[in-house]
Structures are given as structure tokens and as C-alpha cells.
Write an enzyme that holds these catalytic residues in place. Sequence first.
Site, PDB file in Angstrom:
ATOM      1  CD  GLU A  17       0.655  -6.486  12.770  1.00  0.00           C
ATOM      2  OE1 GLU A  17      -0.062  -5.544  12.417  1.00  0.00           O
ATOM      3  OE2 GLU A  17       1.615  -6.880  12.083  1.00  0.00           O
ATOM      4  NE  ARG A  29      -4.018  -2.151   1.860  1.00  0.00           N
ATOM      5  CZ  ARG A  29      -3.947  -3.217   2.660  1.00  0.00           C
ATOM      6  NH1 ARG A  29      -3.055  -3.275   3.613  1.00  0.00           N
ATOM      7  NH2 ARG A  29      -4.771  -4.223   2.502  1.00  0.00           N
TER       8      ARG A  29
END
Length: 179
Positions: A103, A66
Site C-alpha cells: 500500500e 507478525r
Amino acid sequence: MSDERLSRVRDRVRPFPDFPEPGVLFRDISPLLKDPVAFRTLIDLLEDHVRASFPKIDFIAGLDSRGFLIGPPLAQRLGIGFVPVRKKGKLPGPTESISYSLEYGKAELEIQSDAVEPGQKVVIVDDLLATGGTMCAACELLKRLKAEILECLVIIELKALKGSEKLNSIPFYSLLQYD
């Protein structure tokens, strides 16, 4: 910074509960990308911030994937080049790579070994800062190339995850913050 302009951007960030797993509230920038006025406003705000903060900058480095959406138009506005920091195996030629924890697992990033010269001034951009693993890895890659990292810049910061604390002494700026 105009509250109206910031609201135009914030209004186009869509929350998705329980994605990619239960208990996570995902902040989706897809509606922001679909709205040409809101996207232009986003780039305007980022450009204003960078111009006001750094009189001399050589490159925008964008994180896969992104950061590739906001980095090139921002670099183009600033009249400077764009450097991609990619997932492992996507860049030709000699590269520097780093493994890091996410994560939800592990990942690797790469940058071409000749992407920047020692001492060149770089701002690193991405859409989101969560736990900070990807951004820290990108900083390490650019430090290996002896770039001067002026700032890490994101659209969205998830403050509760304290990712900016991992950046240590590297300046950090987020346009939007969520707890």
C-alpha cells in the site's frame, strides 16, 4: 465458534486512527498479545479452525513479522513445524525471493530454498490482510517450492481493501473482519 471466545479476541484489537498516515484506521493487536487469556483464546480459535479444516498439514508458514507471533504457537499446538517467510536479506543459505507492491511502497520477501519439499501441505499465517500484496507474494514463493497451499489464515481482514480477491483460488480464512 463461540461468540464469547471471538469477542474476547475482538475486544483486544485496538483501533488507531490516522496511522501510519491520515485516513487510515490501523488495527493494533498489541493489547491482544499482552493479554495471556485473550492470546491463548486466539490460538485456540485458530487451532480449532485448522484442525477442523485440514486433517493433514505439514507446516505453518508465517509472514515477517507478525506472522511470527502467531505461527509458532499454532504450529506447536498442531505438532508440526514452522517456516518463516522473511524480509529480504534476513535468511542464510540459498533462498527464493520475490518483489511486490505494498500500500505504501515496494518490498521483497524470501524463503529458504529447502524450507518445504514438493507436495508438502502448508497454511500461511499473518496478523492482517489488507490489499493482499504480502500474502500473494508469500503464496508465490511457496508455489515456487511446489508446496500445496491449503489456506491463507489471518486474524484480521480489512474487507474494503479486497485483498482476498487477489488470492484467486487459494482458500482464505479470517477470524475478524472490518469494513
